[in-house]
Design a protein around this motif. Structure first.
Motif, short mmCIF file in Angstrom:
data_model
loop_
_atom_site.label_atom_id
_atom_site.label_comp_id
_atom_site.label_asym_id
_atom_site.label_seq_id
_atom_site.Cartn_x
_atom_site.Cartn_y
_atom_site.Cartn_z
N GLY A 100 0.81 -1.21 0.00
CA GLY A 100 0.00 0.00 0.00
C GLY A 100 0.84 1.26 0.00
N CYS A 101 2.02 1.19 -0.59
CA CYS A 101 2.93 2.34 -0.63
C CYS A 101 2.95 2.98 -2.01
CB CYS A 101 4.35 1.91 -0.25
SG CYS A 101 4.53 1.45 1.48
N GLN A 102 3.37 4.22 -2.03
CA GLN A 102 3.52 4.93 -3.30
C GLN A 102 4.98 4.87 -3.74
OE1 GLN A 102 1.72 8.90 -4.25
NE2 GLN A 102 3.82 9.63 -3.95
N PRO A 103 5.24 4.25 -4.89
CA PRO A 103 6.62 4.27 -5.39
C PRO A 103 6.92 5.61 -6.05
CG PRO A 103 5.23 3.01 -6.88
CD PRO A 103 4.35 3.43 -5.73
N ARG A 104 8.10 6.14 -5.77
CA ARG A 104 8.55 7.36 -6.43
C ARG A 104 9.90 7.08 -7.05
NH1 ARG A 104 9.83 13.35 -4.19
NH2 ARG A 104 9.60 14.45 -6.17
N THR A 105 9.99 7.24 -8.37
CA THR A 105 11.20 6.84 -9.07
C THR A 105 12.13 8.02 -9.31
OG1 THR A 105 10.11 7.08 -11.23
CG2 THR A 105 10.04 4.91 -10.18
N VAL A 106 13.41 7.69 -9.33
CA VAL A 106 14.47 8.66 -9.57
C VAL A 106 15.38 8.09 -10.64
CG1 VAL A 106 16.40 9.93 -8.56
CG2 VAL A 106 14.39 9.39 -7.16
N ALA A 107 15.58 8.83 -11.72
CA ALA A 107 16.42 8.35 -12.82
C ALA A 107 17.88 8.41 -12.42
CB ALA A 107 16.17 9.18 -14.07
N GLY A 108 18.55 7.27 -12.47
CA GLY A 108 19.97 7.21 -12.16
C GLY A 108 20.80 7.06 -13.42
N ASN A 109 22.08 6.79 -13.23
CA ASN A 109 23.01 6.56 -14.34
C ASN A 109 23.23 5.06 -14.45
OD1 ASN A 109 25.07 6.52 -16.22
ND2 ASN A 109 26.63 7.26 -14.81
N ARG A 110 22.63 4.45 -15.47
CA ARG A 110 22.69 3.00 -15.64
C ARG A 110 22.25 2.30 -14.35
NH1 ARG A 110 28.08 1.78 -16.26
NH2 ARG A 110 27.52 -0.36 -16.75
N GLY A 111 21.19 2.85 -13.75
CA GLY A 111 20.61 2.25 -12.56
C GLY A 111 21.22 2.67 -11.26
N ARG A 112 22.29 3.43 -11.31
CA ARG A 112 23.00 3.78 -10.09
C ARG A 112 22.54 5.15 -9.58
NH1 ARG A 112 28.89 2.17 -12.43
NH2 ARG A 112 28.30 3.91 -13.79
N LEU A 113 22.17 5.18 -8.31
CA LEU A 113 21.77 6.43 -7.66
C LEU A 113 22.94 7.04 -6.91
CD1 LEU A 113 18.29 5.42 -6.16
CD2 LEU A 113 18.72 6.85 -8.18
N THR A 114 22.83 8.32 -6.63
CA THR A 114 23.80 9.03 -5.78
C THR A 114 23.04 9.69 -4.63
OG1 THR A 114 23.62 11.11 -6.99
CG2 THR A 114 25.26 9.50 -7.77
N ALA A 115 23.76 10.09 -3.62
CA ALA A 115 23.13 10.78 -2.49
C ALA A 115 22.49 12.08 -2.95
CB ALA A 115 24.16 11.05 -1.39
N GLY A 116 23.12 12.75 -3.92
CA GLY A 116 22.55 14.00 -4.43
C GLY A 116 21.20 13.79 -5.08
N LEU A 117 21.08 12.70 -5.86
CA LEU A 117 19.79 12.40 -6.51
C LEU A 117 18.72 12.06 -5.48
CD1 LEU A 117 21.05 10.26 -9.54
CD2 LEU A 117 20.02 12.55 -9.65
N VAL A 118 19.11 11.30 -4.47
CA VAL A 118 18.14 10.94 -3.42
C VAL A 118 17.73 12.18 -2.64
CG1 VAL A 118 17.80 9.61 -1.31
CG2 VAL A 118 18.97 8.56 -3.26
#
Length: 340
Positions: A100-118
């Motif tokens: 029952g959660c809302q997913p919120r997506t963040v586009a990374g670089n080839r799937g990799r996230l950074t702290a700045g993006l988060v």
């Protein structure tokens, strides 16, 4: 035609003779009662390897990920994920349906996230917004072409989550592939997550099963949620026995799969109409581009090489223990024949 070369996924691997023997001889009990000694040994081994207090054996990686989300969150919470994360892309909407959660997506670089993006995706407390309580990472990243997330990025995200009061779950389905590339053990990767899932049934070649690890009270809650989702098995030691063999005998050989993937990518790069970035092939997944991926995959199948079209112009091949270096060269020969 000679034998079919199956490069669709490392999930097509077959158990080794040692696994089959261990399954046949497995000591079993009722795991729902906590009485299966082989499952208990597997869970203890998995927890130790992940550097966590406890672990839980589940039928599949998808169930393990969904149990993790369910255990970390409350209904109405928001979960941050990379835009092409397996949990978001391939798990049938489970974040919403099950938790029952809302997913919120963040586009990374080839799937990799950074702290700045988060950090940029986090919103201040507001009655209009769902509270963000969980960040999910993926290492290696499936749709990122088997990309490996650097430890410094994982640590930075974990530290940010700690400051914000947010939990971190790692989809480490192929964590041992990542560990092989990074030159560390799996626990060094999992230390930057509150919970971690990893599969036994991909490159490690067990017939089924995934592990979920975390601290002991959290795993106790996860065990109940596994039961809610129907994942409580009975004499599961028959499967767990193969998992023990997988964790004790199959990790070191993953480097061979990585070398075969690189050889496959180098060969594909020489074929007209195929666009592949060889430098992006870090583990056992080779992702490349062609004009008509479904049609190309069908012609490849007719030539005896199985692969998956990942969209209109993208194809994926995955190396594993059941395709040798000679098999890779034969696959390339067949591909050259139908593309010439």
């Amino acid at each position: 035609m000679n034998h079919v070369i199956d490069l669709r996924s490392d999930t097509v691997t077959r158990p080794t003779p040692e696994m089959r023997e261990a399954m046949y001889e497995a000591e079993v009990g009722d795991d729902v009662y906590g009485e299966d000694p082989t499952v208990n040994r597997l869970e203890a081994l998995a927890a130790e390897m992940a550097g966590k207090e406890a672990a839980l054996f589940l039928p599949s990686g998808t169930m393990a990920n969904q149990v993790a989300v369910m255990t970390h969150t409350c209904r109405g919470d928001e979960v941050l994920l990379e835009a092409e994360a397996h949990i978001f892309y391939y798990e049938a909407g489970g974040v919403s349906l099950v938790s029952g959660c809302q997913p919120r997506t963040v586009a990374g670089n080839r799937g990799r996230l950074t702290a700045g993006l988060v950090q940029a995706a986090l919103r201040p407390p507001n009655v209009h917004f769902p509270p963000t309580t969980l960040v999910c990472l993926e290492n290696t990243h499936n749709r990122g072409g088997g990309s490996v997330m650097p430890l410094e990025d994982m640590k930075a995200i974990f530290d940010l989550a700690r400051r914000e009061g947010i939990s971190v779950h790692l989809d480490g389905a192929r964590i041992f592939n990542a560990a092989t590339v990074l030159g560390v053990n799996a626990g060094e990767i999992a230390r930057y997550a509150d919970s971690v899932m990893f599969c036994l049934s991909k490159g490690l070649a067990a017939p089924a099963g995934s592990m979920l690890a975390g601290d002991a009270p959290w795993i106790a809650r996860a065990r109940r949620n596994r039961k809610v989702l129907g994942g409580g098995m009975r004499q599961a030691g028959v499967l767990a026995a193969a998992g023990i063999v997988a964790l004790t005998t199959m990790i070191e050989r993953l480097q061979e799969d990585h070398e075969n993937a690189k050889a496959l990518a180098l060969g594909l790069a020489c074929i007209p109409g195929v666009q592949v970035n060889v430098a992006h092939v870090e583990t056992n997944i080779v992702s490349f581009f062609v004009k008509d991926a479904p049609g190309w995959a069908q012609r490849s199948k007719e030539a005896g090489v199985l692969c998956n079209a990942m969209g209109p112009g993208r194809v994926r091949m995955v190396t594993h223990k059941d395709v040798s270096s000679a098999g890779i060269q034969e696959a390339l020969r067949r591909i050259r024949a139908f593309t010439s």
